[in-house]
Design a protein around this motif. Structure first.
Motif, mmCIF file in Angstrom:
data_model
loop_
_atom_site.group_PDB
_atom_site.id
_atom_site.type_symbol
_atom_site.label_atom_id
_atom_site.label_comp_id
_atom_site.label_asym_id
_atom_site.label_seq_id
_atom_site.Cartn_x
_atom_site.Cartn_y
_atom_site.Cartn_z
ATOM 1 N N LYS A 1 0.838 -1.201 0.000
ATOM 2 C CA LYS A 1 0.000 0.000 0.000
ATOM 3 C C LYS A 1 0.874 1.252 0.000
ATOM 4 C CE LYS A 1 -4.203 0.067 1.352
ATOM 5 N NZ LYS A 1 -5.516 0.033 2.053
ATOM 6 N N ALA A 2 1.954 1.235 0.758
ATOM 7 C CA ALA A 2 2.865 2.379 0.776
ATOM 8 C C ALA A 2 3.573 2.536 -0.565
ATOM 9 C CB ALA A 2 3.882 2.215 1.901
ATOM 10 N N ALA A 3 3.979 1.414 -1.163
ATOM 11 C CA ALA A 3 4.648 1.465 -2.466
ATOM 12 C C ALA A 3 3.727 2.058 -3.526
ATOM 13 C CB ALA A 3 5.103 0.073 -2.876
ATOM 14 N N ALA A 4 2.423 1.753 -3.428
ATOM 15 C CA ALA A 4 1.458 2.311 -4.372
ATOM 16 C C ALA A 4 1.367 3.828 -4.232
ATOM 17 C CB ALA A 4 0.089 1.676 -4.163
ATOM 18 N N GLN A 5 1.604 4.326 -3.012
ATOM 19 C CA GLN A 5 1.542 5.763 -2.767
ATOM 20 C C GLN A 5 2.829 6.477 -3.167
ATOM 21 O OE1 GLN A 5 0.292 6.472 1.334
ATOM 22 N NE2 GLN A 5 -1.138 4.755 1.230
ATOM 23 N N LEU A 6 3.922 5.721 -3.315
ATOM 24 C CA LEU A 6 5.228 6.311 -3.630
ATOM 25 C C LEU A 6 5.818 5.653 -4.885
ATOM 26 C CD1 LEU A 6 6.761 6.355 -0.020
ATOM 27 C CD2 LEU A 6 5.717 8.279 -1.248
ATOM 28 N N PRO A 7 5.128 5.772 -6.018
ATOM 29 C CA PRO A 7 5.577 5.060 -7.220
ATOM 30 C C PRO A 7 6.935 5.521 -7.743
ATOM 31 C CG PRO A 7 3.842 6.625 -7.766
ATOM 32 C CD PRO A 7 3.906 6.557 -6.278
ATOM 33 N N ASP A 8 7.314 6.762 -7.425
ATOM 34 C CA ASP A 8 8.592 7.276 -7.916
ATOM 35 C C ASP A 8 9.747 7.019 -6.956
ATOM 36 O OD1 ASP A 8 7.330 8.325 -10.197
ATOM 37 O OD2 ASP A 8 6.787 10.160 -9.118
ATOM 38 N N SER A 9 9.439 6.523 -5.752
ATOM 39 C CA SER A 9 10.479 6.359 -4.737
ATOM 40 C C SER A 9 10.817 4.902 -4.447
ATOM 41 C CB SER A 9 10.041 7.035 -3.428
ATOM 42 O OG SER A 9 9.795 8.406 -3.619
ATOM 43 N N ILE A 10 9.821 4.038 -4.454
ATOM 44 C CA ILE A 10 10.039 2.650 -4.063
ATOM 45 C C ILE A 10 10.292 1.802 -5.298
ATOM 46 C CG2 ILE A 10 9.114 0.681 -2.794
ATOM 47 C CD1 ILE A 10 9.776 3.293 -1.180
ATOM 48 N N ARG A 11 11.478 1.226 -5.371
ATOM 49 C CA ARG A 11 11.915 0.522 -6.577
ATOM 50 C C ARG A 11 11.620 -0.970 -6.557
ATOM 51 N NH1 ARG A 11 16.230 3.479 -8.790
ATOM 52 N NH2 ARG A 11 15.849 5.708 -8.452
ATOM 53 N N ALA A 12 11.391 -1.542 -5.377
ATOM 54 C CA ALA A 12 11.155 -2.992 -5.295
ATOM 55 C C ALA A 12 10.506 -3.320 -3.965
ATOM 56 C CB ALA A 12 12.467 -3.765 -5.441
ATOM 57 N N VAL A 13 9.703 -4.396 -3.968
ATOM 58 C CA VAL A 13 9.048 -4.875 -2.752
ATOM 59 C C VAL A 13 9.235 -6.386 -2.666
ATOM 60 C CG1 VAL A 13 6.855 -5.132 -1.513
ATOM 61 C CG2 VAL A 13 7.284 -3.060 -2.851
ATOM 62 N N VAL A 14 9.508 -6.868 -1.448
ATOM 63 C CA VAL A 14 9.555 -8.308 -1.183
ATOM 64 C C VAL A 14 8.611 -8.602 -0.022
ATOM 65 C CG1 VAL A 14 10.951 -10.268 -0.420
ATOM 66 C CG2 VAL A 14 11.896 -8.623 -2.047
ATOM 67 N N SER A 15 7.791 -9.627 -0.185
ATOM 68 C CA SER A 15 6.880 -10.091 0.857
ATOM 69 C C SER A 15 7.305 -11.482 1.297
ATOM 70 C CB SER A 15 5.446 -10.129 0.292
ATOM 71 O OG SER A 15 4.604 -10.954 1.062
ATOM 72 N N ARG A 16 7.449 -11.686 2.617
ATOM 73 C CA ARG A 16 7.779 -13.024 3.133
ATOM 74 C C ARG A 16 6.636 -13.514 4.014
ATOM 75 N NH1 ARG A 16 8.912 -14.951 7.844
ATOM 76 N NH2 ARG A 16 9.416 -12.936 8.794
ATOM 77 N N GLY A 17 6.030 -14.609 3.601
ATOM 78 C CA GLY A 17 4.913 -15.131 4.373
ATOM 79 C C GLY A 17 3.857 -14.069 4.568
ATOM 80 N N GLY A 18 3.681 -13.235 3.539
ATOM 81 C CA GLY A 18 2.872 -12.041 3.680
ATOM 82 C C GLY A 18 1.406 -12.229 3.345
ATOM 83 N N ARG A 19 0.651 -11.191 3.655
ATOM 84 C CA ARG A 19 -0.764 -11.123 3.314
ATOM 85 C C ARG A 19 -0.982 -9.951 2.356
ATOM 86 N NH1 ARG A 19 -4.736 -13.149 6.457
ATOM 87 N NH2 ARG A 19 -6.000 -12.357 4.713
ATOM 88 N N PRO A 20 -0.465 -10.073 1.127
ATOM 89 C CA PRO A 20 -0.625 -8.976 0.172
ATOM 90 C C PRO A 20 -2.085 -8.702 -0.162
ATOM 91 C CG PRO A 20 0.181 -10.949 -0.934
ATOM 92 C CD PRO A 20 0.269 -11.206 0.544
ATOM 93 N N ASP A 21 -2.928 -9.710 0.022
ATOM 94 C CA ASP A 21 -4.362 -9.520 -0.255
ATOM 95 C C ASP A 21 -4.964 -8.399 0.582
ATOM 96 O OD1 ASP A 21 -3.714 -11.732 1.692
ATOM 97 O OD2 ASP A 21 -5.842 -11.495 2.175
ATOM 98 N N LEU A 22 -4.388 -8.158 1.767
ATOM 99 C CA LEU A 22 -4.912 -7.120 2.654
ATOM 100 C C LEU A 22 -4.619 -5.710 2.143
ATOM 101 C CD1 LEU A 22 -4.068 -8.655 6.158
ATOM 102 C CD2 LEU A 22 -6.257 -8.698 4.930
ATOM 103 N N ALA A 23 -3.804 -5.604 1.086
ATOM 104 C CA ALA A 23 -3.556 -4.286 0.485
ATOM 105 C C ALA A 23 -4.743 -3.842 -0.363
ATOM 106 C CB ALA A 23 -2.280 -4.311 -0.354
ATOM 107 N N GLY A 24 -5.638 -4.755 -0.659
ATOM 108 C CA GLY A 24 -6.896 -4.424 -1.308
ATOM 109 C C GLY A 24 -6.776 -3.659 -2.605
ATOM 110 N N GLU A 25 -7.460 -2.506 -2.657
ATOM 111 C CA GLU A 25 -7.550 -1.717 -3.889
ATOM 112 C C GLU A 25 -6.214 -1.097 -4.294
ATOM 113 O OE1 GLU A 25 -10.242 -1.816 -5.782
ATOM 114 O OE2 GLU A 25 -10.947 -3.212 -4.238
#
Length: 215
Positions: A120-144
């Motif tokens: 969700k934070a990466a979606a808000q900072l498209p020009d700043s965040i270059r990569a995301v890694v999720s470990r055992g994560g719940r990406p579904d909770l990022a929703g829309e």
């Protein structure tokens, strides 16, 4: 910054002071901010283990408490993805204000519910965040926010964590960014089985090296 040494830092996030642990290796190539899961903190032994693997490939790391002590005392706050994502964006802004760190490309590493906050934070900072890694994560909770993420995203799930595998697959289908799903054999949700956390850490290091390091 002291090369290859860890420093305690204080950041004002959401009107309160949040403590963090910053580690900067010699000639850092990028910086990874960690978003821990519910009930965890900057002292998470698993995230600290992953951070050490990232140091070996030339990446700086920042582990910090997303919630203040009083906020963490309210159980529901640990699952307030919007609040956690806001803290991540504020931490990214703090990094950008530090002369020694501002030049480093940023990535997010999220575990459990922290993965949703990272996306969700990466979606808000498209020009700043270059990569995301999720470990055992719940990406579904990022929703829309999922379709709005542009940062290349690696979803790491334990092979024995079947329900979470399915949730990660569903989240991935909603994403437009470059994504990969990596399944670590025999690992359960917390990657407690021998060697599994190391595998996850190496996958994370390779992903961040691929997308954060120039050239």
């Amino acid at each position: 910054m002291n090369a290859d040494r860890q420093q305690n830092v204080e950041m004002r996030l959401g009107g309160a002071i949040h403590e963090g642990m910053l580690a900067v290796p010699p000639q850092p190539q990028g910086l990874v901010l960690f978003a821990h899961g519910s009930g965890s903190s900057r002292h998470s032994s698993r995230n600290q283990f992953v951070a050490r693997q990232l140091h070996e490939v030339g990446l700086a790391t920042l582990l910090f408490d997303l919630l203040s002590e009083s906020e963490d005392a309210v159980y529901e706050n640990r699952f307030d993805i919007d609040r956690l994502a806001e803290r991540l964006t504020q931490a990214s802004a703090w990094v950008a204000e530090q002369p020694e760190l501002a030049v480093l490309p940023q990535g997010y590493f999220g575990a459990s519910t922290g993965a949703a906050a990272a996306l969700k934070a990466a979606a808000q900072l498209p020009d700043s965040i270059r990569a995301v890694v999720s470990r055992g994560g719940r990406p579904d909770l990022a929703g829309e926010a999922l379709p709005r993420v542009v940062a290349p995203t690696l979803l790491i799930v334990g092979g024995a964590d079947t329900q979470v595998i399915e949730l990660n697959q569903q989240a991935r289908e909603r994403m437009q960014a470059t994504t990969e799903l990596a399944i670590v054999p025999r690992a359960t949700h917390l990657f407690e089985e021998p060697g599994t956390l190391f595998q996850a850490a190496r996958l994370a290091a390779e992903w961040f090296t691929r997308w954060l390091v120039p050239g």
